[in-house]
Write a protein that holds these residues in place. Structure first.
Motif, PDB file in Angstrom:
ATOM      1  N   HIS A 186       0.756  -1.329   0.176  1.00 52.38           N
ATOM      2  CA  HIS A 186      -0.136   0.730   0.245  1.00 52.38           C
ATOM      3  C   HIS A 186       0.394   1.718  -0.068  1.00 52.38           C
ATOM      4  N   VAL A 187       0.960   2.489   0.715  1.00 50.47           N
ATOM      5  CA  VAL A 187       1.635   3.404   0.794  1.00 50.47           C
ATOM      6  C   VAL A 187       2.545   3.076   0.754  1.00 50.47           C
ATOM      7  N   THR A 188       3.544   1.963   2.114  1.00 55.58           N
ATOM      8  CA  THR A 188       4.888   1.745   2.061  1.00 55.58           C
ATOM      9  C   THR A 188       5.911   1.504   0.398  1.00 55.58           C
ATOM     10  N   GLY A 189       4.107   0.270  -0.520  1.00 57.49           N
ATOM     11  CA  GLY A 189       4.677  -0.154  -1.183  1.00 57.49           C
ATOM     12  C   GLY A 189       4.566   1.400  -2.276  1.00 57.49           C
ATOM     13  N   LEU A 190       4.144   1.589  -2.445  1.00 61.64           N
ATOM     14  CA  LEU A 190       4.944   3.051  -3.864  1.00 61.64           C
ATOM     15  C   LEU A 190       5.617   3.887  -3.045  1.00 61.64           C
ATOM     16  N   LEU A 191       5.634   4.106  -2.126  1.00 64.40           N
ATOM     17  CA  LEU A 191       7.123   4.847  -1.647  1.00 64.40           C
ATOM     18  C   LEU A 191       8.616   4.151  -2.313  1.00 64.40           C
ATOM     19  N   LEU A 192       8.104   3.040  -2.032  1.00 66.76           N
ATOM     20  CA  LEU A 192       9.661   1.953  -2.052  1.00 66.76           C
ATOM     21  C   LEU A 192       9.581   2.162  -3.783  1.00 66.76           C
ATOM     22  N   ALA A 193       8.707   2.133  -4.288  1.00 64.87           N
ATOM     23  CA  ALA A 193       8.710   1.587  -5.623  1.00 64.87           C
ATOM     24  C   ALA A 193       8.435   3.134  -6.614  1.00 64.87           C
ATOM     25  N   THR A 194       8.456   4.181  -5.924  1.00 68.59           N
ATOM     26  CA  THR A 194       9.087   5.113  -6.363  1.00 68.59           C
ATOM     27  C   THR A 194      10.145   5.240  -7.792  1.00 68.59           C
ATOM     28  N   PRO A 195      11.162   4.833  -7.393  1.00 70.02           N
ATOM     29  CA  PRO A 195      12.249   4.734  -8.256  1.00 70.02           C
ATOM     30  C   PRO A 195      11.707   4.432  -9.606  1.00 70.02           C
ATOM     31  N   LEU A 196      11.196   2.574  -8.971  1.00 70.04           N
ATOM     32  CA  LEU A 196      10.510   1.922 -10.468  1.00 70.04           C
ATOM     33  C   LEU A 196       9.894   2.893 -11.156  1.00 70.04           C
ATOM     34  N   PHE A 197       8.287   3.462 -10.558  1.00 65.47           N
ATOM     35  CA  PHE A 197       7.732   4.021 -11.609  1.00 65.47           C
ATOM     36  C   PHE A 197       8.191   5.444 -12.233  1.00 65.47           C
ATOM     37  N   LEU A 198       9.869   5.677 -11.914  1.00 59.52           N
ATOM     38  CA  LEU A 198      10.344   7.034 -12.435  1.00 59.52           C
ATOM     39  C   LEU A 198      10.799   6.536 -14.005  1.00 59.52           C
ATOM     40  N   ILE A 199      11.188   5.959 -13.270  1.00 61.10           N
ATOM     41  CA  ILE A 199      12.189   4.659 -14.549  1.00 61.10           C
ATOM     42  C   ILE A 199      11.328   4.493 -15.466  1.00 61.10           C
ATOM     43  N   LEU A 200       9.744   3.595 -15.392  1.00 59.51           N
ATOM     44  CA  LEU A 200       9.084   3.642 -16.505  1.00 59.51           C
ATOM     45  C   LEU A 200       8.406   5.130 -17.011  1.00 59.51           C
ATOM     46  N   CYS A 201       8.466   6.177 -16.297  1.00 59.62           N
ATOM     47  CA  CYS A 201       8.274   7.415 -16.414  1.00 59.62           C
ATOM     48  C   CYS A 201       8.971   7.362 -18.342  1.00 59.62           C
ATOM     49  N   LEU A 202      10.032   8.117 -17.444  1.00 57.76           N
ATOM     50  CA  LEU A 202      11.398   8.193 -18.230  1.00 57.76           C
ATOM     51  C   LEU A 202      11.635   7.316 -19.569  1.00 57.76           C
ATOM     52  N   GLU A 203      11.019   5.604 -19.366  1.00 53.71           N
ATOM     53  CA  GLU A 203      11.133   4.779 -20.404  1.00 53.71           C
ATOM     54  C   GLU A 203      10.115   5.603 -21.658  1.00 53.71           C
ATOM     55  N   LEU A 204       9.130   5.454 -21.279  1.00 57.62           N
ATOM     56  CA  LEU A 204       7.685   6.048 -21.509  1.00 57.62           C
ATOM     57  C   LEU A 204       7.934   6.714 -22.780  1.00 57.62           C
ATOM     58  N   LYS A 205       9.020   8.123 -21.941  1.00 50.76           N
ATOM     59  CA  LYS A 205       8.941   9.979 -22.716  1.00 50.76           C
ATOM     60  C   LYS A 205       9.746   9.742 -24.113  1.00 50.76           C
ATOM     61  N   ARG A 206      10.707   8.178 -23.577  1.00 50.13           N
ATOM     62  CA  ARG A 206      11.433   7.876 -25.522  1.00 50.13           C
ATOM     63  C   ARG A 206      10.477   7.468 -26.497  1.00 50.13           C
ATOM     64  N   TRP A 207       9.274   7.291 -26.140  1.00 54.13           N
ATOM     65  CA  TRP A 207       8.017   6.153 -26.914  1.00 54.13           C
ATOM     66  C   TRP A 207       6.983   8.077 -27.593  1.00 54.13           C
ATOM     67  N   MET A 208       7.213   8.556 -26.588  1.00 59.82           N
ATOM     68  CA  MET A 208       6.036   9.278 -26.907  1.00 59.82           C
ATOM     69  C   MET A 208       6.682  11.127 -27.591  1.00 59.82           C
ATOM     70  N   ARG A 209       7.683  10.779 -28.296  1.00 57.00           N
ATOM     71  CA  ARG A 209       8.102  12.034 -29.568  1.00 57.00           C
ATOM     72  C   ARG A 209       7.555  13.174 -28.573  1.00 57.00           C
ATOM     73  N   GLY A 210       6.946  13.858 -28.905  1.00 62.97           N
ATOM     74  CA  GLY A 210       6.426  15.485 -28.418  1.00 62.97           C
ATOM     75  C   GLY A 210       5.448  15.568 -27.328  1.00 62.97           C
ATOM     76  N   GLY A 211       4.890  14.246 -27.538  1.00 60.99           N
ATOM     77  CA  GLY A 211       3.711  14.676 -26.576  1.00 60.99           C
ATOM     78  C   GLY A 211       4.206  15.116 -24.749  1.00 60.99           C
ATOM     79  N   TRP A 212       5.670  14.147 -24.694  1.00 57.54           N
ATOM     80  CA  TRP A 212       5.884  14.262 -23.593  1.00 57.54           C
ATOM     81  C   TRP A 212       5.740  16.229 -22.730  1.00 57.54           C
ATOM     82  N   ARG A 213       6.033  16.888 -23.973  1.00 57.24           N
ATOM     83  CA  ARG A 213       5.970  18.302 -23.333  1.00 57.24           C
ATOM     84  C   ARG A 213       5.019  19.079 -22.446  1.00 57.24           C
ATOM     85  N   LEU A 214       3.962  18.495 -22.841  1.00 57.93           N
ATOM     86  CA  LEU A 214       2.547  19.055 -22.044  1.00 57.93           C
ATOM     87  C   LEU A 214       2.519  18.731 -20.936  1.00 57.93           C
ATOM     88  N   PHE A 215       3.228  17.719 -20.564  1.00 63.33           N
ATOM     89  CA  PHE A 215       3.917  16.682 -19.038  1.00 63.33           C
ATOM     90  C   PHE A 215       4.976  17.671 -18.374  1.00 63.33           C
TER      91      PHE A 215
END
Length: 373
Positions: free
Chosen positions: A262-291
């Motif tokens: 739960h909440v503890t898991g979300l905190l521990l998973a934060t670096p994994l989630f950021l890795i996921l977001c940064l990897e997805l950014k590579r595939w988003m082309r220009g869409g990431w600029r809105l974020f």
């Protein structure tokens, strides 16, 4: 001063070399998750006649997304800890100036929104209570302005732990020289926070529970900088195997930790989630600029959005009824107001300098017109 045991030259080779654009992109995702969290994770705060129509299928997607949105706190604190670790240990004045700049923004929005509540929304009560939230009590005003209590806006609780973590950053960075010590201390404090809360022993005004609990993602961010070379080596091995392994593994790990802890898991998973977001950014082309654009206003959006969805204009926020439109409505409303408010803030803070310049120019012209003796 050299603090953490990694070479700054290594930063340029690693995913942990988070650029300013990456930081704003991640903050943009985090603040949108926060909006969803506050819109859909607390149905008891949606007061009649406000309501939303969920997506069809009976899966409660809004509730799940709102619950997951709690990870936004971990994201903001992770990025802060990472940033301080990469910058290295500074003198205490550096951290004090960070706090001062933060408070300037906080007080600016406080000065705009709190008087609105005191004058026009003094009928608003606390959640599940008949007690008025906005009372003209000078002491209550001072306590809220000084971040010692958050009765005017309960979502401002983050101010206090964040400022305390910034001020404690020099100690955290010194402990980062010995990661096992920092890990053991962080884990002990985190568990102690739950014990304090369970026993009802939280300290008044300056919350020990908050600082001990929320130091965890801050410390994880520091450690991510310390171990950036190792992280990148592992990611490169995964990329060579298949480009989809990293997002699949990061997404699966995030979901697993959230489901189990739960909440503890979300905190521990934060670096994994950021890795996921940064990897997805590579595939988003220009869409990431809105974020990225939205992330540039993440601080003022955080300070203001809850006034719209909870305290002042909830009916206007939930007016579109359908959950995606409700979310879009709050996002656009918050962003538009903050864009205008930031222009006002920039002009307000620049005014003293402009007045000084104008006065200096006036004196120079006046003295230059004097006849020579």
């Amino acid at each position: 001063t050299k603090v953490v045991a990694f070479s700054l030259r290594q930063k340029e080779k690693t995913w942990m070399k988070i650029s300013r654009s990456d930081t704003e992109y991640l903050k943009g995702i985090a603040i949108l998750l926060m909006l969803g969290h506050h819109l859909f994770a607390f149905p008891e705060r949606i007061l009649s006649p406000s309501f939303f129509i969920p997506l069809p299928g009976g899966l409660n997607i809004e509730g799940l997304a709102g619950s997951f949105g709690k990870i936004c706190v971990g994201v903001f604190l992770f990025l802060s800890g990472y940033g301080f670790a990469v910058s290295g240990l500074k003198g205490f004045r550096y951290y004090a100036e960070k706090v001062w700049r933060f408070l300037q923004v906080y007080w600016f929005y406080f000065a705009i929104f709190i008087p609105i509540g005191l004058v026009f929304f003094n009928h608003v009560t606390f959640f599940n209570s008949t007690t008025p939230r906005y009372e003209a009590d000078p002491m209550l005003f001072i306590l809220n302005a000084s971040a010692l209590t958050f009765s005017y806006n309960e979502e401002w609780w983050f101010v206090q732990p964040y400022l305390l973590l910034v001020l404690s950053a020099p100690l955290t960075l010194r402990l980062a020289k010995k990661p096992p010590v920092l890990i053991a201390l962080s884990a002990a404090l985190y568990n102690f926070a739950w014990i304090l809360e369970w026993k009802g022993l939280n300290t008044p005004y300056i919350s020990a529970v908050w600082i001990f609990r929320w130091q965890l993602p801050f410390v994880i961010g520091v450690l991510a900088a310390v171990w950036s070379a190792r992280i990148e080596a592992a990611l490169e091995r995964m990329r060579r195997t298949s480009p989809v392994i990293i997002p699949v593994a990061a997404g699966t790990g995030t979901a697993f930790l959230w489901n189990r802890l739960h909440v503890t898991g979300l905190l521990l998973a934060t670096p994994l989630f950021l890795i996921l977001c940064l990897e997805l950014k590579r595939w988003m082309r220009g869409g990431w600029r809105l974020f990225t654009f939205t992330g540039g206003y993440s601080f003022p959006i955080w300070l203001t959005h809850s006034f719209f969805c909870y305290y002042y204009w909830q009916k206007a926020v939930y007016w579109p009824k359908y959950s995606p439109l409700v979310f879009l409505n709050l996002a656009v409303m918050s962003l538009a107001v903050c864009m205008a408010a930031e222009k006002l803030r920039a002009a307000t803070f620049a005014l003293p300098g402009r007045l000084r310049s104008a006065w200096t120019e006036y004196r120079m012209k006046r003295d230059g017109c004097r006849p020579e003796s």
